[in-house]
Scaffold this active site. Structure first.
Site, mmCIF file in Angstrom:
data_model
loop_
_atom_site.group_PDB
_atom_site.id
_atom_site.type_symbol
_atom_site.label_atom_id
_atom_site.label_comp_id
_atom_site.label_asym_id
_atom_site.label_seq_id
_atom_site.Cartn_x
_atom_site.Cartn_y
_atom_site.Cartn_z
ATOM 1 N N GLU A 63 -45.214 -4.028 -4.620
ATOM 2 C CA GLU A 63 -45.721 -3.401 -3.213
ATOM 3 C C GLU A 63 -44.606 -2.970 -2.503
ATOM 4 O O GLU A 63 -43.407 -3.484 -2.605
ATOM 5 C CB GLU A 63 -46.540 -4.466 -2.548
ATOM 6 C CG GLU A 63 -47.773 -4.983 -2.713
ATOM 7 C CD GLU A 63 -48.751 -4.075 -2.252
ATOM 8 O OE1 GLU A 63 -48.469 -2.940 -1.587
ATOM 9 O OE2 GLU A 63 -50.139 -3.992 -3.055
ATOM 10 N N HIS A 65 -55.127 -12.349 -9.558
ATOM 11 C CA HIS A 65 -55.530 -11.247 -10.028
ATOM 12 C C HIS A 65 -54.577 -10.901 -11.621
ATOM 13 O O HIS A 65 -55.046 -10.419 -12.426
ATOM 14 C CB HIS A 65 -54.682 -10.152 -9.338
ATOM 15 C CG HIS A 65 -55.237 -10.128 -7.915
ATOM 16 N ND1 HIS A 65 -56.763 -10.186 -7.725
ATOM 17 C CD2 HIS A 65 -54.822 -10.247 -6.562
ATOM 18 C CE1 HIS A 65 -56.918 -10.420 -6.235
ATOM 19 N NE2 HIS A 65 -55.756 -10.275 -5.789
#
Lengths: 312, 525
Positions: free
Chosen positions: B251, B275
């Site tokens: 990110e 995830h």
């Protein structure tokens, strides 16, 4: 009148040059470059009278979902005319830096050059990717030349609701010969069919009545009746005219008199007892229908069963 | 009878076989009501309601479909509808807003104010649902979506159970009741087990849908199509040919307002435990015998159980924690994590985590799977890179300036430019044999221009149709907690010298060292 000698190699060379020229400004400005996209070859046969802007717009929209080498063959009356040009269709998807480009070859020819056109188009198809023919030319049908263009593609797409298009009989004959075919009149009722199937769930209705507007049932109404009658052998399926003006499109569908569907322009109103709902059925525009049809490059057994039922 | 569906769908909702058209009809929802707990929250506004509206736009919802919003705030149905309308208009992506459709859609939206801690609120909801069932013809089917604090999941499930909302109503045994919960599923192995016991005391495991929105992403699903729909890759997909695998989820932004939540979770819990281990399982699992929910999940679970559990003395060499300090992202000065709003200035939260996992099965024995994730990294990118072994003989050693042969790398890009690339060596034009790496690219956007459904559209529709393939099962949750628990325990005992990487950099130096020990280095995506 001009009549060029057209060779596939020359067009392919022009395409190569087109890419160099199109990419040059991007390279010189250190831009993000171009992405040459191609997932199929789409060969469109149209009559010269067809509005080139409208067709161009449809193809441009289609390229976004099905990037293709697009070959447009414009057929005209008269003698000895054959011309070609190449161009690129580019767009920048929202939020992306890189332009995506597809290539288009346009051939304009008189009908006496149809055979030449076929020998040019064949080598221009992109190897190993599906080749689809979109037939919108009434001239090809009138000249009985349908079978001359069939070997160019893996699938032919027509619209039996268009004037001058091949009828059910010709389509049936194509299927009988093993050809993969699609009809946009059938595609036009996909969302309506899905809605009916969804509403029925696992309930077999006693009767379904399709009322159409206009003097005679259009191909969409005929397809819908054939699909329902074939899929629901215990249900009484019938069609009847609702009177008034119209193109034969299904205007009201009554299922056991408890459910009423009124298809409209891109939507439908449903009445189920006291519930009234508005549902979207898609725009029904050419690009949307073609988009759906280009996704299917295999025999479509449901379509073929419905067509066989009509032609039987 | 199989339900009308897309070719791969495995739902079992009844339909008339004669009217099926798998080539053309998309998956559709049976009549039902969706009850959203946390209806006034961010997730409902940003994701759930736009996804439901979009499903209505595509005609995938049954007539009479209903949404019941539940939260503490008192508001009327009209106010709820107005808020949802505003959210849909604001957050609907790649879709037009159809006023007429909204008018029809909002007829099905109702609201019940209720505090999850007040037992009476569940009775109120039960009465409301009874009237919704009658008025909207939802057949008594209900999907409960818990978009609340995770600490409330068990309490809500028990509340629903206390008034019988967890089972089909009397006289309608065909009706279904399902519950969807969002991660995190517990904050460690023990708490995950406790949560699970409480949920399973009320709902059957088959009716519990643990959402991992990563699995709903088209490109993650495409990993399976890529591996098992093509003949040429699977024979290479093993320890004989694969040198190592790198999974990166970077990110570029910091925690941006989520500081308070994030400092409790950290990167390992927030991303890797759920995830990224699910992505790893999808990349490495064995082919399922069929594309059915349990067959696919069995294989994922088996893979997760095959991950080698680290001993405490192995953690330091195989897991790296990081936290960003102030730095520059492009031309912008970015604050460090401890300077973010709502963050404890002494927080020892991991905003970066990198782990080397080994999978102890015949296919992957000895192949390291490196996973890294972090905040405030140089760019936003999620990708899986499979690096193959080099050619056995370096024939072109001179041509590569004495370097080893160039290894092939297959990159599955999940975001932002979804696609697949294969790096291979090619001769440069000209005399001599100069070799350089080139890339063969497939770009999703240029081959399929069509709009991809959002992960929430896919997952909501799956839950409504009873297709749990992309949902996480309890044994998978247990296995992934088991894999990360030793790291959590070890890190808990450490005093980290944070911050250890600058915002805008690729993470702490220790992460590079972790790979160097194996003779590898991180890709720069």
């Amino acid at each position: 009148m001009s009549c060029e000698i057209i060779k596939p190699d020359r067009i392919l060379k022009e395409l190569g040059e087109l890419w160099s020229d199109t990419a040059k400004p991007e390279v010189e400005s250190n831009g993000d470059g171009l992405l040459r996209a191609c997932a199929m070859t789409l060969i469109s046969f149209v009559d010269d009278e067809e509005d080139p802007m409208a067709l161009g717009e449809t193809l441009a929209l289609l390229m976004r979902e099905h990037p293709s080498r697009s070959i447009v063959v414009r057929l005209r009356e008269g003698e000895d005319f054959l011309e070609s040009r190449v161009l690129a269709q580019c767009w920048k998807p929202f939020g992306h830096r890189k332009q995506i480009c597809c290539e288009q070859v346009e051939l304009t020819a008189t009908m006496n050059h149809l055979q030449d056109v076929a020998s040019v188009v064949g080598p221009l198809a992109v190897p190993d990717l599906p080749r689809l023919i979109l037939l919108r030319s009434a001239r090809v049908v009138r000249a009985g030349a349908l079978r001359k263009i069939l070997p160019l593609g893996d699938k032919i797409i027509v619209d039996s609701a268009r004037p001058g298009a091949p009828g059910f009989g010709e389509l049936g004959a194509l299927l009988d010969s093993g050809q993969i075919a699609g009809d946009l009149a059938w595609t036009r009722i996909t969302e309506l069919r899905a809605l009916i199937a969804h509403l029925l769930g696992d309930t077999v209705p006693k009767s379904i009545t399709i009322e159409y507007a206009g003097r005679e049932a259009g191909p969409e109404t005929r397809y819908l009746e054939a699909w329902l009658a074939g899929g629901l052998p215990e249900t009484a399926v019938r069609i009847r005219g609702a009177g008034g003006e119209g193109n034969g499109w299904p205007a009201v569908i009554r299922i056991d008199e408890t459910t009423v569907i009124r298809p409209g322009d891109g939507c439908a109103e449903i009445e189920m007892g006291h519930l009234k709902e508005h549902v979207s059925l898609g725009t029904g525009k050419d690009d949307e229908l073609l988009n759906a049809e280009l996704k299917i490059v295999v025999h479509d057994p449901v379509f073929e069963r419905a067509l066989n039922r009509i032609t039987a | 009878m199989p339900r009308l569906s897309a070719p791969f769908a495995t739902v079992n909702v009844m339909s008339l076989e004669g009217l099926e058209d798998p080539l053309r009809f998309s998956k559709k929802a049976p009549p039902c009501a969706v009850v959203i707990y946390g209806a006034n929250g961010d997730l409902t506004k940003r994701k759930l309601m736009p996804a439901l509206y979009r499903l209505a736009f595509e005609g995938r919802l049954a007539p009479g479909f209903a949404v019941v919003g539940v939260s503490r705030t008192a508001m009327s149905n009209e106010e709820f509808r107005a808020r949802m309308r505003e959210s849909v208009m604001k957050f609907l992506e790649d879709s037009p807003f159809d006023e007429q459709l909204w008018i029809s859609f909002e007829q099905g939206l109702t609201y019940v104010a209720g505090d999850v801690g007040v037992p009476e609120s569940y009775g109120v909801l039960a009465s409301h649902l009874a009237s919704v069932t009658a008025n909207r013809q939802t057949d008594g089917n209900v999907l409960f979506y818990l978009s609340t604090q995770p600490s409330q999941y068990a309490q809500i499930a028990e509340g629903l159970g206390s008034v019988g909302l967890n089972r089909a109503p009397a006289g309608n045994p065909e009706a279904w009741r399902r519950i969807v919960i969002e991660k995190p599923f517990g904050h460690d192995l023990v708490s995950a087990g406790v949560l699970n016991s409480r949920l399973q005391a009320v709902f059957n495991e088959r009716d519990i849908y643990r959402i991992d929105h990563y699995l709903g992403k088209e490109t993650v699903q495409n990993i399976m199509a890529f591996r098992f729909g093509n003949g040429i890759f699977e024979p290479l997909w093993n320890r004989t040919y694969v040198d190592h695998v790198q999974i990166t989820a970077a990110e570029s932004i910091g925690v941006e307002g989520r500081g308070a939540y994030y400092q409790e979770a950290g990167a390992l819990r927030d991303m890797i435990q759920n995830h990224l281990l699910q992505v790893l399982a999808t990349v490495a699992m064995e082919p399922a015998a069929s594309f059915t929910s349990d067959a696919v999940r069995d294989e994922r679970a088996k893979l997760l159980r095959a991950i080698r559990i680290m001993r405490p003395d192995q953690v330091a060499d195989n897991a790296v924690a990081g936290q960003y300090g102030p730095g520059r992202a492009g031309s912008e000065q970015v604050p460090g994590f401890r300077q973010e709003k709502g963050v404890d200035p002494h927080a020892s939260t991991d905003t970066y985590a990198a782990v080397t996992f080994l999978v102890d099965n015949w296919r992957w024995s000895g192949v390291p799977f490196y996973i890294r994730t972090g905040k405030a990294l140089p760019k936003r990118v999620t990708e899986i890179a499979i690096q193959f072994r080099t050619a056995p003989l370096a024939m072109f050693r001179k041509a590569t300036a004495g370097a080893e042969a160039i290894p092939n790398v297959l990159i599955l890009r999940i975001q932002p430019e979804e696609g697949i690339s294969l790096r291979f060596a090619s001769k440069r034009p000209g005399s001599g044999m100069q070799i350089r790496p080139v890339s063969m690219d497939f770009n999703y956007g240029s081959s399929f221009g069509e709009r991809s459904p959002s992960a929430y559209e896919t997952l909501l529709l799956d839950a409504i149709t009873g297709d749990a393939t992309l949902y996480t099962r309890q044994d998978m949750v247990d296995a992934s907690w088991t894999a990360v628990q030793p790291i959590l325990d070890y890190w808990h005992m450490q005093k980290f010298d944070f911050p250890n990487y600058a915002a805008g950099s690729w993470g702490p130096a220790a992460s590079d060292e972790m790979l160097r020990r194996w003779g590898h280095e991180w890709r720069r995506p």
